[in-house]
Design an enzyme around this catalytic site. Structure first.
Site, PDB file in Angstrom:
ATOM      1  N   ALA A 186       1.886   0.231   4.027  1.00  0.00           N
ATOM      2  CA  ALA A 186       2.080   1.642   3.715  1.00  0.00           C
ATOM      3  C   ALA A 186       0.801   2.171   3.074  1.00  0.00           C
ATOM      4  O   ALA A 186      -0.075   1.403   2.701  1.00  0.00           O
ATOM      5  CB  ALA A 186       3.267   1.821   2.767  1.00  0.00           C
TER       6      ALA A 186
ATOM      7  N   GLU B 299      -4.218  -1.515  -7.132  1.00  0.00           N
ATOM      8  CA  GLU B 299      -3.275  -2.374  -6.412  1.00  0.00           C
ATOM      9  C   GLU B 299      -2.534  -3.350  -7.319  1.00  0.00           C
ATOM     10  O   GLU B 299      -1.351  -3.596  -7.135  1.00  0.00           O
ATOM     11  CB  GLU B 299      -3.996  -3.119  -5.288  1.00  0.00           C
ATOM     12  CG  GLU B 299      -4.627  -2.200  -4.249  1.00  0.00           C
ATOM     13  CD  GLU B 299      -3.630  -1.225  -3.609  1.00  0.00           C
ATOM     14  OE1 GLU B 299      -2.403  -1.378  -3.788  1.00  0.00           O
ATOM     15  OE2 GLU B 299      -4.091  -0.290  -2.933  1.00  0.00           O
TER      16      GLU B 299
ATOM     17  N   GLU C 219       4.211   2.333  -3.545  1.00  0.00           N
ATOM     18  CA  GLU C 219       3.447   3.522  -3.126  1.00  0.00           C
ATOM     19  C   GLU C 219       3.632   4.679  -4.104  1.00  0.00           C
ATOM     20  O   GLU C 219       2.694   5.437  -4.364  1.00  0.00           O
ATOM     21  CB  GLU C 219       3.861   3.952  -1.710  1.00  0.00           C
ATOM     22  CG  GLU C 219       3.656   2.894  -0.635  1.00  0.00           C
ATOM     23  CD  GLU C 219       2.277   2.260  -0.649  1.00  0.00           C
ATOM     24  OE1 GLU C 219       1.282   2.952  -0.925  1.00  0.00           O
ATOM     25  OE2 GLU C 219       2.193   1.037  -0.393  1.00  0.00           O
TER      26      GLU C 219
END
Length: 887
Positions: free
Chosen positions: A272, A330, A308
């Site tokens: 994603a 991340e 996300e």
């Protein structure tokens, strides 16, 4: 102009403030045209403007710079694109005025099929194949859609206008403010965005359905998907609404945009992408079908959505200054996604499952060819390879370690102040440490630098001597080599009971601890007495370091402490996280030849009644690796090793059965599939028979209750175990299931099972099928997991098809999956030479790191094989283990 070539970053004499972008994609010819006007701040004297552009044709006559103060228009004397550096250099005859002017550029490009930049994805509508236009800009591909300063620190606002076919849905980061229809075309204008980085700009044009909801403070949330699949978006929609509300509280900052769209894209390279306000997903990561999706698919959707949406704060609102600090995005999003999933679905026990993230980080970081969390990036082509287990999983793991050390409340407060301070701006790792240091009063910078600036991690060796625990740290390397790293390690330890826990910082190479003084208990050196063993948690019957595995390090116990822990596992005295940690540390030590093969199998025998999903799942993963090593080292004993594992997994398989039970847990549903798949791979006859029975019931009736989604992978693997060139009907049937399904999750289930056949001829057919037009290029990597019988076939196939594979996947990160999946499983020094010779003339920056890591893994396997071959009395020990009666 040549002075701008070969530089890792753009010069800073001109910076963007605002983009006004107009784009017109043609979905039939797969081309697009566009123009951009960029409010550009000239901050020092220059005759040049240098920005990024790639795979674009720029119309030199359209390029100009206008000074609004004097209304003077500067025409360039030279406009040139340097493709190798992906830069556009505009040269003027005279020096540009200091201050903000407008740079105008007209351009054209191709809607490519590489799943990066502005690209095309295909879908079917009413039986007709159609194209949609999609963007994927992270890390450095906005430059393939419009000329821009394509670096995360060059933030600006974006005003976007699209000319598209009037029947299509056109989405971007912000809500639509105007739509003008003119015959077959419409012009769609969007609100101007807040200040943001280029890699977060997004556009999607195609035919879609959607489902919609709102958060309690009025943010409109939609999930878009292909026409007819809207119901499959409802679960992700529920997760998104709840998660946005949770993050608003946790970060103490509301979601910054008026809407959030999430959209499923049929062709999508990553899982994603967190584009501001328009998050794009693979179908498998966003859509959930009540009837045909497995429990693991449901969990995947929840964690990816939570990941996300965490980026909307960590990454989008506060952005890393350069790709060196990618882990800030991340690592944090990975860690926070578990926080959200745990809050929404506490019964999933996701913090135990988080250990799967940690061990992926530990396994990669145990290589000499790993890299630090903060890694120097000198060219755009190097960036893709650091979207790896170090940035994501080690990143998330050291954050968890730090949160555990500082305490949850202090950590949360400090994070909120960090986000407020750096909102709409950029940050480096040191900025986060400063905020946490200020909020906690702890020396965070000193503690964490050893974890982010140097690669690797420590193994802490612990032994008992005269009622003292002696600790010693050294760098752990899977190769068995000695590294020279040193860390500041937050040590936690437990003695005999979870009520008796302490923590300390190990800052030196070694440390000694007096147990009586420190923990008020003593350790006896004799073996456990019956009375001791019968009292759960009697004084120091066992000692466990790295309690609940919150630290990113391994532990090596002396024989006495290890025997005590094995006993504690058998008696179920330890938490699931600690049972997991002891197993995985032993496996790592065995890989590095610091522990024997038989001693690891003996430890695994203590887990014979294990029913925790995460622990048993890792037992299965470890067993796969050990069977491969045994096949290379002692092929004559391979059946004994398989027999041992069949015996080990029998207990849980019989408890779970094939058929779901009413009201069973989500974790049992996931576990059933994994245990049955393992038994199928090990050739357990009754499992293979049942797999075949249920598969054929499914072929006769697609709605049979005998084939719930959670067992399908196990059944598919089971039937492929018996497929060969002269008995291929089940293979043909499975291909038919693939072709008939329009659910991406089902297609990937089938793809990941096809290569399970032990017949090399079938495996070659499967590998060739992956390259056919029937498999989307995003999905081919799922079919590369061949068994030990297929290694040579896969390697020959990779060499024969390298040119095609390199051309098709070479511009993205998916090519690294081909290299690692096919190269890493080998286990001989001869094969290393062969691999090095083949790639000597074929390597390129995008695969360089992965190739080195894969070759290192082959060397590690080869040394391990030699070590197993030299173990004494192996046959006797394996015979005893394989036929030991547990029940």
């Amino acid at each position: 102009m040549a002075e701008f070539k070969g530089q890792p970053r753009l010069p800073k004499f001109a910076l963007p403030r605002r983009y006004d972008i107009k784009l017109k994609p043609d979905l039939h010819s797969c081309k697009f045209s566009g123009s951009v006007s960029i409010d550009t701040d000239i901050v020092s004297d220059t005759r040049f403007i240098v920005l990024n552009a790639a795979d674009l044709t720029v119309d030199s006559g359209s390029v100009s710079f206008t000074d609004p103060k004097s209304s003077k228009v500067f025409q360039p004397s030279n406009v040139e694109i340097f493709e190798e550096d992906e830069i556009l250099v505009v040269e003027f005859a005279e020096t540009l005025p200091i201050g903000v002017g407008v740079l105008a550029i007209g351009f054209e490009g191709i809607l490519n099929d590489k799943m990066k930049g502005f690209y095309r994805s295909t879908y079917e509508h009413n039986g007709e194949k159609k194209n949609m236009a999609v963007t994927q800009f992270e890390p450095v591909d906005a430059r393939r859609c419009f000329p821009c300063w394509d670096e995360p620190a060059c933030k600006a606002t974006f005003k976007i206008t699209l000319d598209v076919p009037s029947e299509l849905v056109a989405l971007s980061n912000m809500p639509v403010i105007e739509e003008k229809v003119d015959g077959h075309l419409k012009t769609v204008s969007y609100q101007e965005s807040p200040i943001m980085s280029t890699y977060l700009v997004a556009i999607v044009v195609g035919l879609f359905d959607y489902v919609e909801d709102h958060t309690s403070d009025g943010v409109k949330v939609r999930v878009y998907c292909q026409v007819g699949k809207a119901n499959q978006g409802k679960f992700a929609l529920h997760v998104a609404v709840k998660t946005l509300e949770l993050y608003k509280e946790y970060f103490a900052v509301p979601y910054p945009l008026p809407k959030l769209d999430m959209i499923a894209i049929p062709d999508f390279a990553a899982g994603a992408m967190e584009n501001y306000g328009l998050v794009t997903y693979r179908e498998t990561a966003l859509l959930y079908d009540e009837q045909h999706s497995a429990a693991a698919n449901k969990q995947r959707v929840a964690t990816v959505v939570a990941h996300e949406l965490a980026h909307q704060w960590f990454g989008n609102l506060v952005t890393m200054e350069w790709w060196t600090h990618l882990w800030l995005n991340e690592g944090f999003a990975t860690w926070v996604s578990y926080l959200a999933s745990d809050s929404l679905f506490p019964e999933w026990k996701v913090w135990t499952q988080f250990l799967d993230e940690s061990i992926e980080g530990l396994r990669l970081d145990g290589l000499e060819e790993s890299h630090p969390i903060e890694v120097e990036i000198n060219h755009a082509s190097e960036i893709d390879e650091i979207f790896d287990a170090i940035s994501y999983r080690k990143g998330a793991s050291v954050i968890r370690m730090l949160q555990s050390y500082l305490g949850a409340e202090s950590f949360q407060r400090s994070l909120a102040s960090y986000i407020k301070k750096h909102a709409y701006s950029n940050a480096k790792t040191e900025d986060l440490w400063a905020a946490l240091e200020e909020g906690s009063g702890q020396p965070v910078n000193k503690l964490m630098n050893s974890w982010t600036k140097q690669q690797g991690y420590p193994v802490v060796s612990v032994k008992v001597k005269d009622q003292k625990l002696e600790f010693e740290q050294s760098q752990f390397l899977s190769s068995g080599s000695h590294g020279d790293g040193q860390w500041v390690i937050p040590i936690t330890l437990c003695c005999g009971s979870y009520d008796n826990c302490k923590s300390l910082l190990l800052e030196r190479k070694s440390e000694t601890l007096d147990l009586r003084e420190y923990l008020g208990c003593s350790i006896t050196n004799n073996s456990l007495t019956e009375s001791e063993a019968g009292v759960k948690g009697a004084s120091c019957t066992w000692t466990k370091l790295n309690v609940d595995q919150t630290g990113f390090y391994r532990v090596k116990y002396d024989e006495h402490l290890a025997a005590r822990l094995r006993h504690a596992i058998e008696k179920n005295y330890l938490s699931a996280t600690d049972r997991f940690g002891i197993l995985d540390d032993s496996f790592a030590l065995c890989t590095a030849r610091q522990q024997s093969f038989v001693s690891l199998l003996t430890l695994m025998g203590a887990y014979r009644e294990e029913l925790d999903y995460t622990v048993l799942s890792n037992l299965i993963t470890v067993s796969y690796k050990l069977v491969r090593i045994a096949a290379d080292a002692v092929p004559e004993l391979l059946e004994l090793v398989k027999q041992f594992f069949i015996g080990l997994f029998q207990y849980s398989a019989e408890k779970l059965g094939w058929q779901p039970k009413a009201g069973e847990s989500h974790l049992d549903a996931m576990l059933r599939g994994e245990v049955l798949t393992a038994l199928a791979i090990y050739g357990h006859d009754s499992t293979l028979d049942e797999a075949s029975r249920r598969f054929h019931a499914f072929l006769d009736d697609r709605n049979t209750p005998l084939f719930p989604p959670d067992i399908r992978k196990a059944a598919y693997v089971g039937v492929m175990q018996r497929v060969n060139a002269s008995n291929r009907s089940d293979y043909e049937s499975l291909l038919r299931v693939y072709r008939e399904s329009d659910l991406s999750q089902e297609k990937t289930r089938v793809l990941s099972s096809l290569a399970s056949s032990p017949d090399p001829k079938i495996i070659l057919e499967v590998l060739n099928f992956l390259l056919s037009s029937e498999v989307r290029s995003q999905d081919a990597v799922f079919g590369l997991a061949v068994g030990i019988e297929g290694r040579e076939v896969a390697w020959t196939w990779l060499k024969d098809n390298w040119e095609h594979i390199s051309k098709t996947w070479g511009s993205g990160f998916l090519i690294t999956r081909f290299v690692s999946a096919i190269v890493s499983p080998f286990a001989s020094f001869e094969k290393v030479k062969e691999i090095e010779e083949f790639f000597a003339s074929r390597t390129k920056p995008a695969i360089a790191r992965t190739l080195k890591q894969s070759i290192e893994r082959v060397n590690i396997n080869a040394k391990w094989v030699q070590s197993v071959q030299s173990e004494k009395d192996l046959a006797d020990a394996l015979t005893e283990l394989a036929y030991r009666k547990y029940f």
